[in-house]
Motif scaffolding. Structure first.
Motif, mmCIF file in Angstrom:
data_model
loop_
_atom_site.group_PDB
_atom_site.id
_atom_site.type_symbol
_atom_site.label_atom_id
_atom_site.label_comp_id
_atom_site.label_asym_id
_atom_site.label_seq_id
_atom_site.Cartn_x
_atom_site.Cartn_y
_atom_site.Cartn_z
ATOM 1 N N GLU A 518 31.265 -2.814 -35.394
ATOM 2 C CA GLU A 518 30.988 -1.360 -35.787
ATOM 3 C C GLU A 518 29.815 -1.531 -36.871
ATOM 4 O OE1 GLU A 518 31.477 1.452 -34.477
ATOM 5 O OE2 GLU A 518 33.331 0.970 -33.444
ATOM 6 N N PRO A 519 28.600 -0.609 -36.861
ATOM 7 C CA PRO A 519 28.496 0.346 -35.738
ATOM 8 C C PRO A 519 27.807 -0.291 -34.413
ATOM 9 C CG PRO A 519 26.824 0.503 -37.395
ATOM 10 C CD PRO A 519 27.722 -0.514 -37.784
ATOM 11 N N LEU A 520 28.003 0.438 -33.316
ATOM 12 C CA LEU A 520 27.485 -0.347 -32.114
ATOM 13 C C LEU A 520 25.907 -0.674 -32.181
ATOM 14 C CD1 LEU A 520 28.564 -1.161 -29.428
ATOM 15 C CD2 LEU A 520 28.264 0.912 -28.656
ATOM 16 N N ALA A 521 25.303 0.456 -32.672
ATOM 17 C CA ALA A 521 23.820 0.187 -32.924
ATOM 18 C C ALA A 521 23.486 -0.941 -33.628
ATOM 19 C CB ALA A 521 23.207 1.351 -33.487
ATOM 20 N N ALA A 522 24.241 -1.492 -34.727
ATOM 21 C CA ALA A 522 23.930 -2.685 -35.481
ATOM 22 C C ALA A 522 24.310 -3.864 -34.396
ATOM 23 C CB ALA A 522 24.572 -2.580 -36.739
ATOM 24 N N VAL A 523 25.375 -3.663 -33.527
ATOM 25 C CA VAL A 523 25.608 -4.834 -32.806
ATOM 26 C C VAL A 523 24.362 -5.113 -31.855
ATOM 27 C CG1 VAL A 523 27.112 -5.661 -30.942
ATOM 28 C CG2 VAL A 523 28.025 -4.403 -32.929
ATOM 29 N N VAL A 545 11.516 -6.734 -33.456
ATOM 30 C CA VAL A 545 12.750 -6.091 -33.554
ATOM 31 C C VAL A 545 13.105 -5.084 -34.736
ATOM 32 C CG1 VAL A 545 15.349 -6.198 -33.528
ATOM 33 C CG2 VAL A 545 13.919 -7.913 -32.194
ATOM 34 N N VAL A 546 12.586 -5.465 -35.761
ATOM 35 C CA VAL A 546 12.388 -4.855 -36.955
ATOM 36 C C VAL A 546 11.855 -3.496 -36.904
ATOM 37 C CG1 VAL A 546 11.936 -4.500 -39.355
ATOM 38 C CG2 VAL A 546 13.087 -6.682 -38.408
ATOM 39 N N GLN A 547 10.772 -3.478 -36.355
ATOM 40 C CA GLN A 547 9.969 -2.473 -36.053
ATOM 41 C C GLN A 547 10.573 -1.387 -35.127
ATOM 42 O OE1 GLN A 547 6.702 -1.636 -36.982
ATOM 43 N NE2 GLN A 547 6.766 -3.568 -38.238
ATOM 44 N N GLU A 548 11.587 -1.552 -34.683
ATOM 45 C CA GLU A 548 12.556 -0.569 -33.758
ATOM 46 C C GLU A 548 13.638 -0.030 -34.705
ATOM 47 O OE1 GLU A 548 13.705 -2.126 -30.241
ATOM 48 O OE2 GLU A 548 11.703 -2.971 -29.714
ATOM 49 N N LEU A 549 13.965 -0.464 -35.817
ATOM 50 C CA LEU A 549 14.833 -0.075 -36.748
ATOM 51 C C LEU A 549 14.445 1.327 -37.231
ATOM 52 C CD1 LEU A 549 15.745 -3.213 -38.762
ATOM 53 C CD2 LEU A 549 16.896 -2.410 -36.712
ATOM 54 N N PRO A 550 15.591 2.082 -37.534
ATOM 55 C CA PRO A 550 15.184 3.443 -38.199
ATOM 56 C C PRO A 550 14.545 3.333 -39.502
ATOM 57 C CG PRO A 550 17.657 3.408 -37.512
ATOM 58 C CD PRO A 550 16.990 1.948 -37.366
ATOM 59 N N ALA A 551 13.922 4.555 -39.942
ATOM 60 C CA ALA A 551 13.133 4.225 -41.189
ATOM 61 C C ALA A 551 14.148 4.076 -42.322
ATOM 62 C CB ALA A 551 12.277 5.705 -41.494
ATOM 63 N N ALA A 552 13.659 3.319 -43.474
ATOM 64 C CA ALA A 552 14.337 3.060 -44.407
ATOM 65 C C ALA A 552 15.179 4.378 -45.024
ATOM 66 C CB ALA A 552 13.284 2.499 -45.666
ATOM 67 N N GLY A 553 16.342 4.061 -45.760
ATOM 68 C CA GLY A 553 17.067 5.008 -46.227
ATOM 69 C C GLY A 553 17.968 5.843 -45.277
ATOM 70 N N GLN A 554 17.623 5.969 -44.027
ATOM 71 C CA GLN A 554 18.400 6.546 -43.076
ATOM 72 C C GLN A 554 19.862 5.933 -42.630
ATOM 73 O OE1 GLN A 554 16.063 7.592 -39.635
ATOM 74 N NE2 GLN A 554 14.447 8.476 -40.904
ATOM 75 N N LEU A 556 22.461 2.431 -43.551
ATOM 76 C CA LEU A 556 22.549 1.267 -44.390
ATOM 77 C C LEU A 556 22.409 0.142 -43.711
ATOM 78 C CD1 LEU A 556 23.621 -0.123 -47.032
ATOM 79 C CD2 LEU A 556 26.047 0.291 -45.983
ATOM 80 N N GLU A 557 23.077 0.099 -42.264
ATOM 81 C CA GLU A 557 22.954 -1.269 -41.566
ATOM 82 C C GLU A 557 21.763 -1.569 -41.252
ATOM 83 O OE1 GLU A 557 25.318 0.919 -41.115
ATOM 84 O OE2 GLU A 557 26.869 -0.082 -41.830
ATOM 85 N N ALA A 558 20.685 -0.697 -41.046
ATOM 86 C CA ALA A 558 19.142 -0.921 -40.704
ATOM 87 C C ALA A 558 18.550 -1.576 -41.946
ATOM 88 C CB ALA A 558 18.465 0.133 -40.320
ATOM 89 N N ASP A 559 18.795 -0.921 -43.083
ATOM 90 C CA ASP A 559 18.155 -1.589 -44.231
ATOM 91 C C ASP A 559 18.830 -3.132 -44.609
ATOM 92 O OD1 ASP A 559 16.292 0.440 -44.861
ATOM 93 O OD2 ASP A 559 17.957 1.681 -45.651
ATOM 94 N N LEU A 560 20.064 -3.128 -44.312
ATOM 95 C CA LEU A 560 20.739 -4.640 -44.408
ATOM 96 C C LEU A 560 19.961 -5.484 -43.807
ATOM 97 C CD1 LEU A 560 24.597 -3.579 -44.968
ATOM 98 C CD2 LEU A 560 22.923 -4.288 -46.710
#
Length: 732
Positions: A518-523, A545-554, A556-560
């Motif tokens: 969890e979360p599934l998107a992070a998997v 792959v990083v370019q497809e992540l949500p914007a910073a601050g939106q 937690l898992e994306a920023d990690l």
């Protein structure tokens, strides 16, 4: 003169009439009571109810009965026997026992209903039956098809006696007849007998039932024939009551002494030579002993360390210098419990029968739950050893060895080894349950068994099996996520309702939690990053792959993920001497650090321990980032002292409760099991150990604890990653 005719006696005819009447009366008195309670015919849904107390009508007050027989028949040549149907207690299926025909597998399923349905047995047949006889006598369930006995089950946790019975089919094409027979001659309810844990008083309470019935004089048998009490059935009911009482005590597990006493009392009765030794009774007792073994396994799996009395005895031995080695249950109570459970499971598996399918499946979730449970802190043992430490003398080396032995059980490797032991036991139960079920399970149920076994294998470090082809989405999404592959979904599909009687849904959820899915998107992102890291040119693939992540601050898992990728890119850049590569990696690290320390009113680094530790780790490995971070507008909310590498005592207020975890000290590894997920907590501790120049972090520990939602191995220094051989590639 004609001789006079001798008159015929008049007594033979009356005597014959009296004899015939006596025989008729005796036969009438000795016959079993009429048992037919109701008959119904129909095409789709049928319902029957118990008669009133005198059995005279179907309109009186409801009366429950746990001793009944149901006959289900179809007309000759009818096609309905091949359609799916369900015989059940209660007004609706699921209220009591249910017998279900699964035409796709030519199988009969016996299910106990309730809040948590249990599939007690599954049996495959050669052809659809034309007649079914299903009988319940208290805790005993017997199923016959076309006058052939198929299944006998003893259920130690039976539901209440029903007042209604029903039949339903999915293909109402042929007329069906269902007849209900009731037998209320059950005698006294054994639940009300004065039972006691003490074996002597228990024997006194059971002697009237265990003793041989006195032989009645012939005139008593003549004047009052009646039916003799069904002693084997009464003994079974009493034994079942004892086992149920023991299982309830074991399930509570609050008072372990009381639970052990109840288990001992039940085992004494089941092995008592005074009891009837008929073959049927011996078989029933063997079945009930398996339920007792289940209760003992549950009790041991739920138990903790030593009790107060046992600790006091150990303290006396330590003070008296009479102890040179602690018993296994004192050094590592959980390992000792796992060993005892493994032995009990092996004996249970060796003695299991097809009717024990539900019994075995009911143990899978408790075993997985024990594997997922945070380890108990051996504080009591450490305090005991501290209070009994000798001031001087020859016993001091022995005492120091005991302290080291207890401390070694709290290391991550020791804890995960115990978790693996519990998971391996659950896997053995699943293997035996699959073998007992054979071809009797539906495709969804077989998929649930395979998925649970797959999850256990992945957590045990085995090579994941390929994703099954042509499988439903609920199976493939979880299968890929547990294996560390891209689940190819944005949400978890619901598990099939048909699989709930297996009781595996909670175990699957626990396995997903243990694998950090969890979360599934992070998997999904983690799986794609692992693939990119294996590319010939990993840096461009990782950045894509990083370019497809949500914007910073939106999120937690994306920023990690950005921070972990930045650490990986920095490690790759150090392998080259190209300044452009180093500058690109530095810029990536700056953007990732900004996502952790800014872009939000409350930055992640001020509220999440892992975000705080990764920010500190990036600053420690890239000191030139300090100037950029000091100019960040949000760094004041985090605390310049904490982020810029000054003493960790200056923690943000939201992280004050994680002081030990963020201390970087050796004992911080004991805090990784709660309240944070172990995978994130371990990475937090290792990062802080490197930042604070404390003990050298053992980055190989990341290989022990799986994490499907973050590529935690990206945080390793490149030398450590190369020494470990790097992560393994995902499974397609």
């Amino acid at each position: 003169m004609l001789p006079s005719r001798r008159p015929r006696p008049r007594w033979p005819l009356p005597l014959a009439a009296v004899a015939v009447g006596a025989v008729a009366w005796w036969a009438l008195a000795d016959r079993p009571p009429a048992s037919l309670a109701a008959v119904a015919r129909g095409y789709s849904t049928l319902a029957l109810r118990a008669a009133d107390s005198d059995g005279s009508s179907q309109t009186g007050p409801l009366s429950s009965c746990a001793d009944w027989r149901i006959f289900l028949t179809w007309d000759e040549g009818a096609r309905g026997a091949g359609a799916e149907w369900t015989l059940h207690e209660g007004r609706q299926p699921g209220e009591g026992y249910s017998l279900r025909w699964v035409p796709s597998r030519l199988a009969l399923h016996l299910v106990r209903g309730g809040e948590r349905p249990v599939l007690l047995a599954a049996l495959s047949l050669a052809s659809p039956p034309r007649e079914i006889q299903w009988r319940r006598r208290g805790a005993r369930l017997v199923v016959e098809a076309d006058a052939v006995p198929l299944l006998t089950v003893i259920d130690a946790e039976p539901p209440p006696a029903p007042s209604w019975w029903g039949f339903a089919t999915t293909a109402p094409r042929d007329e069906t007849e269902i007849s209900l027979h009731l037998d209320r001659q059950l005698g006294e309810d054994p639940e009300r007998l004065p039972l006691d844990d003490d074996p002597v008083r228990l024997r006194l309470a059971l002697e009237p039932l265990q003793a041989a019935p006195p032989r009645r004089p012939w005139w008593v048998r003549l004047l009052s024939p009646g039916t003799v009490l069904d002693r084997p059935h009464q003994e079974l009911r009493l034994a079942t009551a004892l086992v149920r009482r023991a299982m309830a005590a074991a399930a509570e597990s609050g008072d372990q002494a009381h639970a052990l006493g109840a288990l001992g009392a039940a085992r004494v009765f089941l092995s008592d030579p005074m009891a009837t030794a008929s073959p049927a009774t011996a078989t029933d007792r063997s079945r009930l002993r398996r339920w007792l073994t289940l209760a003992e396994i549950r009790l041991v799996a739920a138990s903790g360390g030593l009790g107060e009395d046992e600790l006091d005895a150990l303290a006396n031995d330590l003070r008296g210098s009479r102890l040179v080695a602690l018993p296994a249950e004192a050094v590592d109570a959980e390992r000792s419990a796992a060993t005892r459970v493994a032995d009990a499971v092996e004996s249970l598996i060796a003695d299991s029968r097809p009717e024990d399918l539900g019994l075995l499946l009911s143990l899978v979730d408790p075993l997985v739950e024990r594997a997922c449970r945070p380890p108990e802190e051996p504080a009591a043992m450490r305090e005991l050893l501290r209070s009994t430490a000798p001031a001087a003398g020859a016993n001091r080396p022995t005492h120091a060895a005991l302290v080291a032995a207890v401390a070694s059980t709290a290391t991550p490797a020791a804890v995960w080894s115990r978790r693996s032991a519990w998971l391996a036991i659950a896997g053995r139960m699943l293997d035996r349950a699959s073998s007992l079920a054979g071809d009797g399970l539906t495709d969804d149920q077989r998929g649930l068994l395979a998925l649970t076994r797959h999850g256990i294998n992945c957590l045990l470090g085995s090579d994941p099996a390929p994703t099954p082809g042509e499988a439903p989405a609920w199976l493939t999404v979880r299968w890929r996520a547990l294996a560390g592959s891209d689940p190819q979904a944005t949400a978890w599909p619901d598990l099939p309702l048909a699989g709930y009687p297996l009781g595996l849904a909670p175990a699957i959820a626990r396995l997903q939690q243990l694998a950090a899915t969890e979360p599934l998107a992070a998997v999904r992102w983690t799986a794609r990053l692992n693939v990119a890291d294996q590319a010939t040119e990993p840096a461009p693939a990782l950045r894509a792959v990083v370019q497809e992540l949500p914007a910073a601050g939106q999120m937690l898992e994306a920023d990690l993920l950005r921070a972990l990728v930045a650490l990986r890119l920095d490690a790759l850049a150090r392998l080259t001497s190209d300044p452009q590569v180093a500058k690109a990696a530095f810029d990536d690290a700056g953007r990732a650090l900004s996502g952790l320390t800014g872009s939000r009113p409350s930055p992640w680094a001020s509220t999440d321990p892992l975000a705080f530790a990764l920010a500190r780790l990036m600053l420690a490995r890239l000191p030139d980032l300090v100037a950029r971070t000091a100019q960040a507008p949000a760094v004041g909310a985090v605390g310049k002292g904490a982020i810029l590498g000054e003493p960790a005592s200056d923690l943000p207020a939201a992280l004050a409760g994680y002081g030990e975890l963020l201390s970087g000290k050796p004992q911080a590894l004991r805090s990784i099991w709660a309240p944070l997920p172990a995978d994130r907590a371990l990475l937090t501790v290792l990062a802080m150990q490197e930042v604070t120049n404390g003990p050298k972090p053992d980055w190989t520990l990341l290989d022990l604890i799986p994490c499907r939602s973050l590529p935690t191995h990206f945080a390793r220094p490149m030398s450590a990653a190369a020494a470990a051989g790097g992560p393994s590639g995902p499974v397609p």
